[in-house]
Design an enzyme around this catalytic site. Structure first.
Site, PDB file in Angstrom:
ATOM      1  N   ASP A   1       3.438  -6.141   2.915  1.00  0.00           N
ATOM      2  CA  ASP A   1       2.727  -4.992   3.772  1.00  0.00           C
ATOM      3  C   ASP A   1       3.390  -4.913   5.167  1.00  0.00           C
ATOM      4  O   ASP A   1       3.337  -5.777   5.803  1.00  0.00           O
ATOM      5  CB  ASP A   1       1.165  -5.134   4.101  1.00  0.00           C
ATOM      6  CG  ASP A   1       1.066  -3.820   5.193  1.00  0.00           C
ATOM      7  OD1 ASP A   1      -0.608  -4.110   5.342  1.00  0.00           O
ATOM      8  OD2 ASP A   1       1.567  -3.127   5.506  1.00  0.00           O
TER       9      ASP A   1
ATOM     10  N   HIS B   1       0.866  -1.068  -0.695  1.00  0.00           N
ATOM     11  CA  HIS B   1      -0.094  -0.213   0.025  1.00  0.00           C
ATOM     12  C   HIS B   1       0.589   1.988   0.251  1.00  0.00           C
ATOM     13  O   HIS B   1       1.404   1.175   0.779  1.00  0.00           O
ATOM     14  CB  HIS B   1      -1.554   0.264   1.427  1.00  0.00           C
ATOM     15  CG  HIS B   1      -0.778  -0.032   2.476  1.00  0.00           C
ATOM     16  ND1 HIS B   1       0.098   1.025   3.203  1.00  0.00           N
ATOM     17  CD2 HIS B   1      -0.647  -0.707   3.217  1.00  0.00           C
ATOM     18  CE1 HIS B   1       0.566   0.889   4.580  1.00  0.00           C
ATOM     19  NE2 HIS B   1       0.321  -0.246   4.483  1.00  0.00           N
TER      20      HIS B   1
ATOM     21  N   GLU C   1      -4.949   1.930   2.047  1.00  0.00           N
ATOM     22  CA  GLU C   1      -5.162   0.928   2.970  1.00  0.00           C
ATOM     23  C   GLU C   1      -5.350   0.883   4.055  1.00  0.00           C
ATOM     24  O   GLU C   1      -6.357   0.540   5.068  1.00  0.00           O
ATOM     25  CB  GLU C   1      -3.502  -0.553   3.018  1.00  0.00           C
ATOM     26  CG  GLU C   1      -3.844  -1.615   3.621  1.00  0.00           C
ATOM     27  CD  GLU C   1      -3.389  -1.214   4.838  1.00  0.00           C
ATOM     28  OE1 GLU C   1      -2.632  -0.220   5.103  1.00  0.00           O
ATOM     29  OE2 GLU C   1      -3.919  -2.319   5.390  1.00  0.00           O
TER      30      GLU C   1
HETATM   31  N1  DTR Z   1       0.189  -2.694   8.477  1.00  0.00           N
HETATM   32  C1  DTR Z   1      -0.582  -2.835   8.991  1.00  0.00           C
HETATM   33  C2  DTR Z   1      -1.809  -3.781   8.906  1.00  0.00           C
HETATM   34  C3  DTR Z   1      -1.449  -5.246   9.344  1.00  0.00           C
HETATM   35  C4  DTR Z   1      -0.800  -5.931   8.155  1.00  0.00           C
HETATM   36  N2  DTR Z   1      -1.145  -6.917   8.483  1.00  0.00           N
HETATM   37  C5  DTR Z   1      -1.256  -7.653  10.011  1.00  0.00           C
HETATM   38  C6  DTR Z   1      -0.366  -8.643  10.793  1.00  0.00           C
HETATM   39  C7  DTR Z   1      -0.142  -7.305  12.616  1.00  0.00           C
HETATM   40  C8  DTR Z   1      -1.349  -6.160  12.619  1.00  0.00           C
HETATM   41  C9  DTR Z   1      -1.838  -5.531  11.425  1.00  0.00           C
HETATM   42  C10 DTR Z   1      -0.870  -5.749   9.986  1.00  0.00           C
HETATM   43  C11 DTR Z   1      -1.453  -1.354   8.362  1.00  0.00           C
HETATM   44  O1  DTR Z   1      -1.204  -1.153   7.311  1.00  0.00           O
HETATM   45  O2  DTR Z   1      -1.447  -1.127   9.276  1.00  0.00           O
HETATM   46 ZN    ZN Z   2      -0.743   1.083   8.973  1.00  0.00          ZN
HETATM   47 ZN    ZN Z   3       0.305  -1.748   6.590  1.00  0.00          ZN
END
Ligand code: DTR
Ligand code: ZN
Ligand code: ZN
Length: 502
Positions: A348, A275, A319
């Site tokens: 991500d 993102h 996102e």
């Molecule tokens: N990268 C985080 C969202 C996210 C994706 N996988 C996890 C696992 C554990 C905590 C957060 C996340 C974001 O965009 O905030």
């Molecule tokens: Zn985030």
């Molecule tokens: Zn993220």
């Protein structure tokens, strides 16, 4: 055939002048000669931490363009920092010549901002009170005063909301239905505001999700802060309360960027995404600058190769507002286009300072068939490199969710956010047990000092491995089985994006 004939003609034409074929090929623009077929080792060898870190410095400079608007660097949607990020991505891909078809996909995104808030229950100011994401303001953005009224059960049915809620503040237990549903039912019952308290230990910050005209200003509250008031209300005591939220919920147009190789079978695409946006609070160099830049670096190095299957890169916007860009993308896919995507890989947060090598524990029993094979490709890579890995829940927190909800196999890796590294993980990865994997998650300090270069390089080589593997062949990878998914399982999901939905 023309281009092949042309290049053959060129080769034969040049050979008529009796120069070695190898020299003739060198003189051909690579776009015309058949490039070396991609290989995992070849593409991985092109990935270096130094190049990734150079890109990170560029990205931080782009985030600084938002300082005049936000008083700090950020790449939140709508900011100059995000617009500059989009320009950087787009110009980088276009600058690679004619290897990719690049598309800007504009879509409407809701964006919420909370400027000030306060909750007073009786004579207490509960420290765990957090305005929900996408919450509206209290009336006229002023404090509202009323009795705290306990809603029955978990506030998921109209009948749970008592008639004396009109002009009062609703206290609602978390569970069974999304926060947005509770807020909407409270609004319909005439509540001035709502407080949803946790039914699990600890604080709770979630989002109301897609705005509704009946949403009211809504807070999240920890179980322990709520307990004394639930007790008082259940014993007929009165709790005078004050709720105040100054917030806006706006719709802005932002942009996904999609780049697909011109080469490779266009009916058989491997797709990957990260993102391009950050939270308001900071520049998001790890979340998800790391994923954004890994994709850019791999897209750059991939142009050195020919491929058998198409590769589609995506940089999702919004996102952080709740997977809005990837949701929009999947929502406008025709069934025919959906079925061309063999799998989607989400990247991500690849460089958390206190990292763990995390693999989404996707299984074919719950997720579209192929998700498990992708998971195993990740774990085999770590094991073959003598590295540990940890499974994490495939729980809907990032941009894979829209894909698996529409029958497309998905998966991904991450290095961790606000989760806490265990003692065992400290043994596995080093770092500091008891600390967050990314101590600067969603904070101003998610900057150039918030990257573990070793983890980032290893994970970027793993991303290159996944791209090369499927760009070369899908042999042994399950065929697509349709565009539907396991709705029962998905209904139980608490997350759709970084924030809790229920
Ligand atoms: N990268 C985080 C969202 C996210 C994706 N996988 C996890 C696992 C554990 C905590 C957060 C996340 C974001 O965009 O905030
Ligand atoms: Zn985030
Ligand atoms: Zn993220």
């Amino acid at each position: 055939m023309r281009s092949a004939a042309l290049s053959l003609g060129l080769i034969s034409g040049i050979s008529a002048f009796r120069i070695p074929l190898s020299q003739a090929l060198e003189q051909l623009p690579l776009a015309d000669a058949r490039k070396e077929l991609v290989s995992s080792s070849g593409l991985q060898d092109q990935i270096h931490a130094s190049n990734l870190l150079d890109r990170a410095k560029v990205l931080y400079g782009l985030a600084e363009q938002a300082i005049d608007e936000y008083n700090h660097p950020t790449r939140v949607i709508g900011s100059k920092g995000h617009l500059a990020t989009l320009d950087y991505i787009y110009s980088t891909i276009v600058g690679l010549g004619d290897y990719y078809d690049v598309t800007n996909q504009s879509f409407p995104a809701v964006s919420g901002n909370v400027y000030e808030s306060r909750l007073v229950l009786g004579h207490e100011v509960p420290v765990s009170a957090r305005p929900m994401g996408l919450t509206p303001a209290t009336k006229n953005k002023q404090p509202v005063y009323g009795q705290l009224i306990l809603v029955s059960n978990q506030g998921c049915d109209v009948a749970d909301y008592p008639s004396d809620l009109a002009g009062a503040i609703a206290l609602i237990k978390r569970g069974t239905c999304p926060f947005g549903t509770k807020s909407e039912l409270a609004g319909k019952a005439g509540a001035l505001a709502a407080v949803v308290y946790n039914n699990e230990p600890g604080e709770m910050s979630g989002t109301l999700g897609t705005p509704s005209p009946n949403h009211v200003a809504t807070f999240g509250l920890s179980d322990t802060d709520a307990a004394p008031f639930v007790h008082k209300l259940k014993h007929g005591k009165k709790v005078d309360s004050i709720a105040y939220i100054d917030a806006t919920v706006d719709t802005i147009h932002t942009t996904n960027i999609i780049a697909q190789t011109k080469g490779g079978n266009p009916e058989n695409c491997v797709m990957l995404g990260g993102h391009s946006d950050s939270v308001t609070e900071g520049p998001g160099i790890n979340d998800d600058g790391s994923g954004t830049l890994t994709l850019l670096e791999i897209a750059t190095q991939l142009t050195k190769y020919s491929i058998n299957n198409c590769v589609r890169f995506a940089w999702w916007a919004a996102e952080e507002e709740g997977l809005l860009g990837s949701d929009y993308y999947v929502s406008v896919l025709s069934e025919e286009e959906n079925l061309k995507i063999r799998l989607f890989m989400d990247y991500d947060m690849l460089a958390s300072p206190n990292f763990a090598y995390q693999v989404y524990n996707a299984t074919n029993a719950v997720n579209p068939v192929g998700s498990e094979e992708l998971r195993d490709l990740y774990t085999e890579f770590y094991v073959s490199h003598g590295l540990n890995f940890s499974y994490i829940p495939f729980d809907g927190r990032s941009d894979y969710d829209g894909f698996i909800r529409n029958g497309i196999p998905g998966g991904g890796i991450a290095t961790g956010a606000e989760g806490v590294k265990t003692e065992e993980e400290q043994m596995m990865y080093g770092g500091v047990a008891g600390d967050w994997y990314d101590p600067c998650y969603h904070q101003l300090c998610d900057n150039l000092g918030n990257l573990n270069a070793t983890a980032w390089e290893i994970n970027s080589k793993l991303v290159a491995h996944t791209v090369a593997t499927y760009a070369l062949s899908f042999e042994g990878f399950p065929a697509r089985t349709g565009t539907n998914s396991n709705a029962m399982e998905l209904e139980k999901r608490k997350y759709h994006g970084p924030k809790l939905l229920m």
